[in-house]
Design an enzyme around this catalytic site. Structure first.
Site, PDB file in Angstrom:
ATOM      1  NE  ARG A 157      -4.317  -1.565   0.077  1.00  0.00           N
ATOM      2  CZ  ARG A 157      -4.623  -2.125  -0.695  1.00  0.00           C
ATOM      3  NH1 ARG A 157      -3.684  -2.562  -1.777  1.00  0.00           N
ATOM      4  NH2 ARG A 157      -5.431  -3.216  -0.570  1.00  0.00           N
ATOM      5  CG  HIS A 217      -3.546  -0.197  -6.693  1.00  0.00           C
ATOM      6  ND1 HIS A 217      -3.882   0.393  -5.705  1.00  0.00           N
ATOM      7  CD2 HIS A 217      -3.709  -1.380  -6.773  1.00  0.00           C
ATOM      8  CE1 HIS A 217      -4.227  -0.630  -4.599  1.00  0.00           C
ATOM      9  NE2 HIS A 217      -4.125  -1.620  -5.263  1.00  0.00           N
TER      10      HIS A 217
HETATM   11  P1  NDP Z   1      -1.703 -12.012   4.064  1.00  0.00           P
HETATM   12  O1  NDP Z   1      -2.588 -11.437   5.031  1.00  0.00           O
HETATM   13  O2  NDP Z   1      -1.864 -13.319   3.201  1.00  0.00           O
HETATM   14  O3  NDP Z   1      -0.233 -11.751   4.231  1.00  0.00           O
HETATM   15  C1  NDP Z   1       0.263 -10.947   4.863  1.00  0.00           C
HETATM   16  C2  NDP Z   1       1.592 -11.148   5.688  1.00  0.00           C
HETATM   17  O4  NDP Z   1       2.481 -10.007   5.989  1.00  0.00           O
HETATM   18  C3  NDP Z   1       1.777 -12.206   6.587  1.00  0.00           C
HETATM   19  O5  NDP Z   1       3.042 -12.985   6.331  1.00  0.00           O
HETATM   20  C4  NDP Z   1       1.847 -11.495   7.864  1.00  0.00           C
HETATM   21  O6  NDP Z   1       2.754 -12.222   8.696  1.00  0.00           O
HETATM   22  C5  NDP Z   1       2.643 -10.377   7.420  1.00  0.00           C
HETATM   23  N1  NDP Z   1       2.611  -9.384   8.246  1.00  0.00           N
HETATM   24  C6  NDP Z   1       1.555  -8.494   8.622  1.00  0.00           C
HETATM   25  N2  NDP Z   1       1.638  -7.652   9.579  1.00  0.00           N
HETATM   26  C7  NDP Z   1       2.998  -7.790   9.855  1.00  0.00           C
HETATM   27  C8  NDP Z   1       3.947  -6.997  10.570  1.00  0.00           C
HETATM   28  N3  NDP Z   1       3.609  -6.025  11.630  1.00  0.00           N
HETATM   29  N4  NDP Z   1       5.369  -7.307  10.808  1.00  0.00           N
HETATM   30  C9  NDP Z   1       5.871  -8.423   9.808  1.00  0.00           C
HETATM   31  N5  NDP Z   1       4.968  -8.907   8.994  1.00  0.00           N
HETATM   32  C10 NDP Z   1       3.550  -8.641   9.005  1.00  0.00           C
HETATM   33  O7  NDP Z   1      -1.888 -11.062   2.696  1.00  0.00           O
HETATM   34  P2  NDP Z   1      -1.845 -11.074   1.060  1.00  0.00           P
HETATM   35  O8  NDP Z   1      -0.276 -11.634   0.803  1.00  0.00           O
HETATM   36  O9  NDP Z   1      -3.157 -11.740   0.356  1.00  0.00           O
HETATM   37  O10 NDP Z   1      -1.675  -9.393   0.900  1.00  0.00           O
HETATM   38  C11 NDP Z   1      -0.574  -8.523   1.255  1.00  0.00           C
HETATM   39  C12 NDP Z   1      -1.079  -6.954   0.991  1.00  0.00           C
HETATM   40  O11 NDP Z   1      -0.771  -6.914  -0.480  1.00  0.00           O
HETATM   41  C13 NDP Z   1      -2.581  -6.891   0.907  1.00  0.00           C
HETATM   42  O12 NDP Z   1      -3.021  -6.555   2.223  1.00  0.00           O
HETATM   43  C14 NDP Z   1      -2.464  -5.371  -0.034  1.00  0.00           C
HETATM   44  O13 NDP Z   1      -2.269  -4.525   0.800  1.00  0.00           O
HETATM   45  C15 NDP Z   1      -1.393  -5.900  -0.914  1.00  0.00           C
HETATM   46  N6  NDP Z   1      -2.148  -5.908  -2.465  1.00  0.00           N
HETATM   47  C16 NDP Z   1      -1.656  -5.106  -3.437  1.00  0.00           C
HETATM   48  C17 NDP Z   1      -2.279  -5.281  -4.359  1.00  0.00           C
HETATM   49  C18 NDP Z   1      -1.848  -4.314  -5.712  1.00  0.00           C
HETATM   50  O14 NDP Z   1      -2.337  -4.629  -6.768  1.00  0.00           O
HETATM   51  N7  NDP Z   1      -0.890  -3.642  -5.361  1.00  0.00           N
HETATM   52  C19 NDP Z   1      -3.068  -6.301  -4.660  1.00  0.00           C
HETATM   53  C20 NDP Z   1      -3.503  -7.146  -3.665  1.00  0.00           C
HETATM   54  C21 NDP Z   1      -2.988  -7.035  -2.544  1.00  0.00           C
HETATM   55  P3  NDP Z   1       2.277 -13.826   9.245  1.00  0.00           P
HETATM   56  O15 NDP Z   1       2.367 -14.759   8.274  1.00  0.00           O
HETATM   57  O16 NDP Z   1       3.159 -13.803  10.548  1.00  0.00           O
HETATM   58  O17 NDP Z   1       0.753 -13.362   9.653  1.00  0.00           O
HETATM   59  C1  OXD Z   2      -6.202  -5.426  -3.243  1.00  0.00           C
HETATM   60  C2  OXD Z   2      -5.730  -4.443  -4.146  1.00  0.00           C
HETATM   61  O1  OXD Z   2      -5.853  -5.463  -2.103  1.00  0.00           O
HETATM   62  O2  OXD Z   2      -6.231  -4.621  -5.367  1.00  0.00           O
HETATM   63  O3  OXD Z   2      -6.416  -6.678  -3.770  1.00  0.00           O
HETATM   64  O4  OXD Z   2      -5.115  -3.577  -3.878  1.00  0.00           O
END
Ligand code: NDP
Ligand code: OXD
Length: 309
Positions: free
Chosen positions: A224, A272
């Site tokens: 983000r 994005h």
């Molecule tokens: P998940 O919830 O599957 O994974 C999140 C990961 O981040 C986990 O490994 C989690 O750790 C880790 N995490 C969360 N908080 C912390 C922290 N404080 N310190 C260290 N690690 C942390 O999410 P996704 O992989 O599905 O998606 C990730 C993000 O990608 C979304 O939230 C979104 O913002 C972004 N996104 C962007 C898109 C784009 O087009 N640019 C499209 C889709 C998503 P743990 O394994 O320990 O829980």
């Molecule tokens: C998502 C995105 O969170 O598109 O899926 O950013």
């Protein structure tokens, strides 16, 4: 039972068609034509107006059209007891993997330098390294980070990852929490941010973090926009501590036309699009989640409201 589709920035047509195919028995209404709010059992949504979900008295769950739920959770009126289900979808994951591989290879194979050389009709070779000599560090080892890590391992990169809780992943050097961060950052020549936006991760890509990376590291942010402190990146680029960045997400979207990232020679901007939600594929995941909810089970992709993701 009725579904409400509420995604003011999206064209509903393909979604309605896909929902009719996957859940033919359930009527769908499209906001703002939602009829009696009391009929609505599930809201399928992306960036709904704040307050709308709180006005649905029989809402059983909110299903996000995106993987990130930060904008949903930022609504202070979002009913605390209503489960929020984020999108986990193979097409979305594949799309993000493509983006990460694309940007890592662009860094590894000097794409922007060769583009500039071509413009000058200059035949100049850059120092080419083998992938196994380069470390890509992925912040966030969830659905998207894990898939990207595996694809980069398959390409031969040395891959590390950082998460909140400890993980063990074949072929990936795993670090966790504040105590694992220094060691993780110290080797990450290319840093990929795939974290969710939470109170803990907002502004995490800042001057202090950049200083802990190897000099000349590259940064890819597809999480983000608010993970990144723009001015800190611009400063780190000016000193050479960071050699380049690929940014897909921004604090303000669309990125304002006068933002310095647009014409910065070391910054690649994409609008994005790293992982786009495809209606047909995503609707299969959403329909499966609704069926689970109807059977009284919470799908595995239910958001932990306390953690914020
Ligand atoms: P998940 O919830 O599957 O994974 C999140 C990961 O981040 C986990 O490994 C989690 O750790 C880790 N995490 C969360 N908080 C912390 C922290 N404080 N310190 C260290 N690690 C942390 O999410 P996704 O992989 O599905 O998606 C990730 C993000 O990608 C979304 O939230 C979104 O913002 C972004 N996104 C962007 C898109 C784009 O087009 N640019 C499209 C889709 C998503 P743990 O394994 O320990 O829980
Ligand atoms: C998502 C995105 O969170 O598109 O899926 O950013």
């Amino acid at each position: 039972m009725t579904l409400l589709f509420v995604a003011p920035t999206m064209d509903p047509a393909d979604w309605i068609a896909a929902l009719a195919q996957e859940l033919p028995e359930i009527p769908v209404r499209v906001w703002p034509d939602m009829g009696d709010p009391g009929d609505i059992r599930y809201a399928i949504t992306w960036k709904p107006p704040h307050g709308l979900l709180a006005s649905l008295p029989h809402l059983g769950a909110v299903l996000s059209l995106g993987a990130g739920v930060d904008s949903l959770l930022s609504d202070p009126t979002l009913p605390a007891a209503v489960p929020v289900i984020r999108l986990v979808d193979p097409a979305l994951t594949a799309c993000m993997t493509e983006y990460v591989v694309w940007q890592v290879l662009a860094w590894h194979r000097h794409a922007s330098a060769y583009r500039a050389h071509q413009q000058d009709r200059r035949w100049q070779k850059m120092p080419e390294r083998i992938a196994s000599e380069r470390t890509v560090g992925i912040m966030g080892l969830g659905e998207l980070g894990l898939a990207a890590a595996r694809a980069l391992v398959a390409l031969g990169f040395h891959v590390t990852g950082w998460s909140r809780s400890p993980r063990v992943i074949d072929g990936v050097g795993c670090y966790a929490g504040a105590e694992g961060m220094d060691a993780f950052l110290a080797s990450a020549q290319c840093l990929v941010c795939l974290l969710p936006l939470t109170d803990e991760t907002e502004g995490i890509l800042n001057a202090d973090l950049f200083a802990r990376l190897p000099g000349g590291a590259h940064v890819i942010n597809a999480g983000r926009g608010r993970h990144l402190v723009d001015q800190d990146l611009l400063h780190a680029l000016s000193t050479g501590q960071i050699s380049g960045a690929a940014l897909d997400v921004f604090e303000t979207e669309p990125l304002p036309t006068d933002h310095p990232f647009w014409d910065h020679p070391q910054v690649t901007v994409t609008p994005h699009v790293a992982a786009v939600t495809h209606p047909r594929s995503a609707t299969v995941s959403i329909a499966a989640a609704i069926r689970e909810l109807e059977q009284g089970r919470l799908p595995r992709q239910t958001v932990d409201r306390g953690r914020g993701y």
